[in-house]
Design an enzyme around this catalytic site. Structure first.
Site, short mmCIF file in Angstrom:
data_model
loop_
_atom_site.label_atom_id
_atom_site.label_comp_id
_atom_site.label_asym_id
_atom_site.label_seq_id
_atom_site.Cartn_x
_atom_site.Cartn_y
_atom_site.Cartn_z
NE ARG A 53 -1.41 -2.24 2.83
CZ ARG A 53 -1.62 -3.53 2.54
NH1 ARG A 53 -2.70 -4.01 1.68
NH2 ARG A 53 -0.86 -4.41 2.86
CB THR A 54 3.51 2.67 2.20
OG1 THR A 54 2.79 2.05 3.29
CG2 THR A 54 4.06 3.91 2.58
CE LYS A 82 26.73 -4.30 -7.17
NZ LYS A 82 27.22 -3.44 -8.23
NE ARG A 103 7.40 0.46 4.96
CZ ARG A 103 5.93 0.09 4.75
NH1 ARG A 103 5.92 -1.21 4.32
NH2 ARG A 103 5.18 0.89 4.89
#
Ligand code: ASP
Length: 300
Positions: A53-54, A82, A103
């Site tokens: 959703r976000t 990496k 996030r």
């Protein structure tokens, strides 16, 4: 909004919240009518943790405003794999985008990132910390269904690790809201959050059984047990499935009660509730687009 970055719901005043929600209502009324508002704006999406959703609603919101998004993609397909540091990643991507949505599994990551860049950073969830844009859409739905003042809200489930709870509870201290926190003993609000809420003038009423409060509630905000944050799987199993809302649970509820959930749900709300008048969680998720349009419009 005066803020360059949006890191925590603690930054949001009542005036900020009302301005965003009012603007969101305008966008919701006609989402297609603003496609030249932010033409040529590029939003960078950096999701170091799963999101449906976000991420998609930020993407939709930016595109609805006439802009576009660039997406780091999954951690596995990026240079994070990496060994690149968060500071280096955001310093590079600020050269590609006009704002960053981040996030990350670590609490404090968005704050840290904001210290390395000049473009606005929006915290889209930092570990068990905060998730302020979820809060704005939660408040939008609460305002639609129950109003933000003279509100009695039950906030139930994983109050320890649930970042949406930490943000929502803070934001509600701006309003005349009686908050009832319902959780197993082991998943109570963290002490720091309780302290901050009391400092902001809120009373922290804690309960272990929903029946103690259900009939008083205007809104019941249900949350998922945040399995990915438990240091020990056995600890998770000891509380999993402890709270489940089904049609029988809601028999003694106020007929006007709104049942909300930031989603994803696992088994906290049974599918039979979806068809009941109480269920507002899909509508809540849909408001993510106009609310994030409003936020981007203010911040950019
Ligand atoms: N989607 C919300 C979050 O990212 C709620 C959850 O995951 O349970 O915090």
């Amino acid at each position: 909004m005066r803020h360059e970055h949006l890191i925590s719901a603690k930054q949001l005043s009542r005036g900020d919240i009302e301005a965003v929600l009012d603007r969101a209502a305008e966008f919701a009324a006609d989402p297609g009518a603003h496609s030249d508002s932010h033409a040529e704006t590029l939003l960078g999406l950096l999701f170091f943790e799963p999101s449906t959703r976000t991420k998609m609603s930020f993407d939709a919101a930016m595109k609805r405003l006439g802009g576009d998004t660039i997406d780091m993609g999954s951690v596995d397909s990026s240079s994070v794999k990496k060994g690149e540091s968060l500071a280096d990643t955001v310093r590079v991507i600020e050269g590609y985008a006009d704002a960053l949505v981040l996030r990350h599994p670590s609490e404090g990551a968005a704050k840290l990132a904001s210290e390395f860049v000049d473009v606005p950073v929006v915290n889209a969830g930092d570990g068990a910390g905060h998730h302020p844009t979820q809060t704005l859409l939660d408040l939008y739905t609460i305002r639609e269904h129950a109003g933000l003042d003279d509100l009695t809200i039950g906030i139930m489930g994983d109050l320890k690790y649930g970042r949406t709870v930490h943000s929502l509870a803070h934001a509600l201290t701006n309003f005349d809201a009686d908050q009832r926190f319902v959780s197993p003993e082991s998943l109570r609000l963290p002490q720091g959050v309780r302290y901050d809420l009391r400092n902001a003038g809120a009373e922290v009423h804690e309960h272990t059984a929903l029946e103690e409060v259900l009939d008083e509630l205007d809104v019941l905000y249900v949350t998922r047990i945040q399995r990915e944050r438990f240091p020990d799987e056995n600890e998770y199993r000891s509380v999993a499935g402890e709270y489940r809302i089904d049609a029988a649970t809601l028999e003694s509820a106020n007929p006007e009660l709104s049942v909300m959930h930031p989603l994803p749900r696992v088994d906290e709300i049974t599918p039979e509730v979806d068809a009941m008048e109480h269920a507002t969680y899909f509508e809540q998720a849909h408001s993510g687009v106009p609310v994030r349009m409003a936020l981007l419009d203010y911040m950019l």
